[in-house]
Design a protein around this motif. Structure first.
Motif, PDB file in Angstrom:
ATOM      1  N   ASP A   1       0.802  -1.230   0.000  1.00  0.00           N
ATOM      2  CA  ASP A   1       0.000   0.000   0.000  1.00  0.00           C
ATOM      3  C   ASP A   1       0.834   1.279   0.000  1.00  0.00           C
ATOM      4  O   ASP A   1       0.570   2.190  -0.794  1.00  0.00           O
ATOM      5  N   PRO A   2       1.852   1.398   0.878  1.00  0.00           N
ATOM      6  CA  PRO A   2       2.638   2.646   0.863  1.00  0.00           C
ATOM      7  C   PRO A   2       3.342   2.887  -0.462  1.00  0.00           C
ATOM      8  O   PRO A   2       3.466   4.037  -0.897  1.00  0.00           O
ATOM      9  N   LEU A   3       3.802   1.822  -1.130  1.00  0.00           N
ATOM     10  CA  LEU A   3       4.473   1.987  -2.409  1.00  0.00           C
ATOM     11  C   LEU A   3       3.491   2.432  -3.489  1.00  0.00           C
ATOM     12  O   LEU A   3       3.813   3.276  -4.334  1.00  0.00           O
ATOM     13  N   LEU A   4       2.299   1.863  -3.462  1.00  0.00           N
ATOM     14  CA  LEU A   4       1.284   2.276  -4.428  1.00  0.00           C
ATOM     15  C   LEU A   4       0.872   3.726  -4.197  1.00  0.00           C
ATOM     16  O   LEU A   4       0.599   4.474  -5.142  1.00  0.00           O
ATOM     17  N   ALA A   5       0.835   4.128  -2.921  1.00  0.00           N
ATOM     18  CA  ALA A   5       0.475   5.506  -2.602  1.00  0.00           C
ATOM     19  C   ALA A   5       1.510   6.496  -3.124  1.00  0.00           C
ATOM     20  O   ALA A   5       1.205   7.663  -3.354  1.00  0.00           O
ATOM     21  N   MET A   6       2.755   6.016  -3.303  1.00  0.00           N
ATOM     22  CA  MET A   6       3.809   6.869  -3.853  1.00  0.00           C
ATOM     23  C   MET A   6       3.709   7.003  -5.364  1.00  0.00           C
ATOM     24  O   MET A   6       4.489   7.734  -5.976  1.00  0.00           O
ATOM     25  N   GLY A   7       2.795   6.263  -5.970  1.00  0.00           N
ATOM     26  CA  GLY A   7       2.661   6.305  -7.416  1.00  0.00           C
ATOM     27  C   GLY A   7       3.469   5.247  -8.133  1.00  0.00           C
ATOM     28  O   GLY A   7       3.599   5.284  -9.364  1.00  0.00           O
ATOM     29  N   VAL A   8       4.035   4.292  -7.390  1.00  0.00           N
ATOM     30  CA  VAL A   8       4.817   3.226  -8.007  1.00  0.00           C
ATOM     31  C   VAL A   8       3.870   2.211  -8.632  1.00  0.00           C
ATOM     32  O   VAL A   8       2.912   1.766  -7.980  1.00  0.00           O
ATOM     33  N   PRO A   9       4.065   1.823  -9.889  1.00  0.00           N
ATOM     34  CA  PRO A   9       3.212   0.798 -10.511  1.00  0.00           C
ATOM     35  C   PRO A   9       3.235  -0.492  -9.700  1.00  0.00           C
ATOM     36  O   PRO A   9       4.245  -0.847  -9.094  1.00  0.00           O
ATOM     37  N   ALA A  10       2.129  -1.204  -9.703  1.00  0.00           N
ATOM     38  CA  ALA A  10       1.990  -2.394  -8.862  1.00  0.00           C
ATOM     39  C   ALA A  10       3.036  -3.445  -9.192  1.00  0.00           C
ATOM     40  O   ALA A  10       3.662  -4.023  -8.292  1.00  0.00           O
ATOM     41  N   HIS A  11       3.265  -3.710 -10.492  1.00  0.00           N
ATOM     42  CA  HIS A  11       4.217  -4.760 -10.842  1.00  0.00           C
ATOM     43  C   HIS A  11       5.639  -4.375 -10.436  1.00  0.00           C
ATOM     44  O   HIS A  11       6.440  -5.228 -10.046  1.00  0.00           O
ATOM     45  N   THR A  12       5.957  -3.074 -10.486  1.00  0.00           N
ATOM     46  CA  THR A  12       7.292  -2.626 -10.081  1.00  0.00           C
ATOM     47  C   THR A  12       7.437  -2.690  -8.564  1.00  0.00           C
ATOM     48  O   THR A  12       8.495  -3.079  -8.046  1.00  0.00           O
ATOM     49  N   ALA A  13       6.397  -2.302  -7.844  1.00  0.00           N
ATOM     50  CA  ALA A  13       6.439  -2.353  -6.382  1.00  0.00           C
ATOM     51  C   ALA A  13       6.601  -3.791  -5.898  1.00  0.00           C
ATOM     52  O   ALA A  13       7.385  -4.071  -4.980  1.00  0.00           O
ATOM     53  N   LEU A  14       5.848  -4.718  -6.517  1.00  0.00           N
ATOM     54  CA  LEU A  14       5.973  -6.127  -6.130  1.00  0.00           C
ATOM     55  C   LEU A  14       7.360  -6.671  -6.441  1.00  0.00           C
ATOM     56  O   LEU A  14       7.904  -7.480  -5.688  1.00  0.00           O
ATOM     57  N   LYS A  15       7.947  -6.222  -7.523  1.00  0.00           N
ATOM     58  CA  LYS A  15       9.293  -6.651  -7.884  1.00  0.00           C
ATOM     59  C   LYS A  15      10.308  -6.164  -6.849  1.00  0.00           C
ATOM     60  O   LYS A  15      11.224  -6.903  -6.453  1.00  0.00           O
ATOM     61  N   ALA A  16      10.154  -4.914  -6.407  1.00  0.00           N
ATOM     62  CA  ALA A  16      11.057  -4.361  -5.401  1.00  0.00           C
ATOM     63  C   ALA A  16      10.917  -5.098  -4.075  1.00  0.00           C
ATOM     64  O   ALA A  16      11.914  -5.381  -3.393  1.00  0.00           O
TER      65      ALA A  16
END
Length: 528
Positions: free
Chosen positions: A26-41
């Protein structure tokens, strides 16, 4: 967020709906990071904290493969801890010292429970649940002590696990494979053959006897908590060489790679035709960028050094928690196998590591001294009949600091040569580039050492802010050159007059301790 990513996020959220731990996504998505990129990180950092995932994304901002759907490879290992692990690590060090490296040194001590397998980034947390379920399934049957039997052959040395303990461990691996297939849609091949903990592999035959003797010093009965640990690796670099950066390197051209100390670089030995001698082409694990790098800035490392540790299940610890009363709510909470990211134990360890890193001691050797270049008679070469100094060679220093006593005192307390001054400045420049921060500077009373400290501080722009502390205990008194007399060092006042920024309030700690010991032994407080 795009429609596809919204569906993906919803699918992941529903899959993990029963978990009580707050979502890291959730915090990564709130930063505007795409879901697939956030999950990869998150997958690349072991789903530990949002901060680590955010830092990974920042470092990989120029990674050309950032949006590529490349999953991580995962494997499950049974790892020893406690006294047994310490003995195994001691064997690792001693076998490497006496018999050189072998294949066993490439990975930490472990028992392989399954082959490497792939798992999609959005299903990684389902693997964690599979590990917990498998551990809970065999927890009560797991042996309190795992018997280890030493086995040796011409190319292999290790411990075998036999009988019913081996069957229980295999059952645990099979349950994990089944649960991973159901929860994370992964194809896991559990280990069904002889379970073993490798000590040495593919070594020279004439080293077998030495390795066996070292292995017999490992008592299999040492106390040990066995832990199942889930690791991941980047599947693209499985067959690459792994290098570790020792020094910082700033690219001089656009096709070169930025290096920071501790960076790991993946190098394909079959793709080095374009690199000049002394250079290599590699991919940085920290940034994902590819480019040329100087080989002499690196050293060989092991692939396992780059593996990411995700979650663990410690059987004896879980068993102890399970023995509590069922009505104890704290017991149920602690039995969750993945409290490690927020546990106080890990937090304390990280705090301790941070404290240690802040208190590092940096040892620097002094620069080249004139007597090393011009011999012991160097003073006669640069002194006039009137006893004045002159510069007969460009490698002599421009001048000598004034001493109230004779110039002959420089004979046993020589200064830096011109090259030595240059070396000291280079050391200071390197420290500046590496981002080192100094809290205090200590030096022996030898003039060459005080000079080296000053030139380093000048390059660090600290010559006026940081005072030099003279510690006589650092000087190598018992290794003084072939001289019948003890060197006469410059006094604090003479150093100050020579523009050295000395600390007048510092009192020698080593000197005081040595004086106290000598007083107790001889009844005298005077240092010779």
């Amino acid at each position: 967020m795009a429609a596809g990513e919204t569906q993906l996020y919803a699918k992941v959220s529903n899959k993990l709906k029963g978990h009580s731990t707050p979502s890291l996504l959730d915090p990564l998505l709130a930063m505007g990071v795409p879901a697939h990129t956030a999950l990869k990180a998150l997958a690349a950092t072991g789903r530990r904290t949002v901060e680590e995932a955010t830092e990974w994304l920042r470092c990989h901002s120029n990674d050309p493969s950032l949006d590529d759907p490349i999953p991580q490879e995962y494997a499950l290992f049974l790892c020893p801890t406690g006294a047994l692990l310490e003995r195994l690590q001691e064997f690792w060090r001693e076998s490497k010292r006496q018999c050189a490296k072998n294949r066993a040194h490439e990975v930490f001590p472990h028992v392989t429970l399954c082959d490497f397998f792939t798992c999609e980034d959005q299903k990684v947390e389902c693997l964690y649940e599979a590990l917990k379920r498998a551990g809970d399934r065999v927890l009560r049957a797991f042996p309190t002590a795992v018997p280890l039997v030493l086995h040796s052959s011409i190319s292999y040395l290790g411990f075998f696990i036999n009988d019913s303990p081996a069957d229980i461990i295999r059952e645990f691996a099979m349950v994990f494979a089944t649960e991973a297939s159901v929860l994370a849609d992964c194809s896991v091949k559990p280990c069904t053959k002889q379970l073993h903990l490798t000590l040495a592999h593919k070594f020279y035959p004439h080293h077998q006897r030495t390795l066996e003797q070292l292995a017999r010093a490992i008592h299999p009965g040492h106390s040990c908590q066995w832990t199942a640990a889930l690791y991941s690796r980047d599947m693209r670099f499985v067959h690459y060489q792994t290098l570790k950066a020792l020094f910082q390197y700033k690219p001089q051209n656009g096709d070169e790679l930025m290096l920071s100390p501790g960076d790991y670089i993946f190098v394909d030995p079959t793709q080095q035709e374009e690199a000049s001698e002394g250079w290599a082409i590699g991919t940085s694990q920290r940034t994902g960028c590819r480019g040329f790098l100087p080989e002499n800035y690196t050293e060989r490392a092991y692939e396992s050094d780059t593996w990411v540790k995700h979650r663990t299940y410690t059987f004896s610890l879980a068993m102890a928690m399970d023995s509590r009363k069922d009505g104890d709510s704290n017991s149920r909470q602690n039995r969750e196998f993945h409290p490690s990211p927020a546990s106080r134990g890990v937090g304390s360890m990280l705090a301790l590591q941070a404290t240690i890193s802040r208190r590092s001691v940096l040892v620097v050797r002094h620069g080249e001294r004139v007597d090393q270049v011009f011999g012991k008679s160097w003073l006669q070469q640069c002194t006039t009949p009137e006893g004045k100094y002159y510069r007969p060679d460009l490698n002599f220093p421009r001048s000598l600091p004034r001493r109230s006593s004779s110039i002959k005192d420089f004979e046993n307390d020589p200064p830096l040569s011109s090259c030595g001054i240059f070396q000291s400045r280079l050391a200071g420049e390197a420290l500046m580039d590496s981002g080192i921060r100094l809290a205090a500077v200590f030096t022996s009373p030898a003039l060459r050492c005080v000079q080296t400290a000053r030139h380093i501080l000048e390059e660090l722009r600290l010559e006026k802010k940081m005072k030099i502390r003279v510690e006589p205990g650092i000087f190598e008194w018992m290794k003084w050159e072939a001289s019948k007399s003890t060197p006469t060092f410059m006094t604090w006042q003479e150093l100050k007059e020579a523009s050295f920024n000395m600390d007048p309030d510092y009192r020698s700690r080593v000197w005081e301790c040595a004086s106290v010991k000598r007083t107790k032994r001889k009844g005298s407080g005077n240092w010779p």
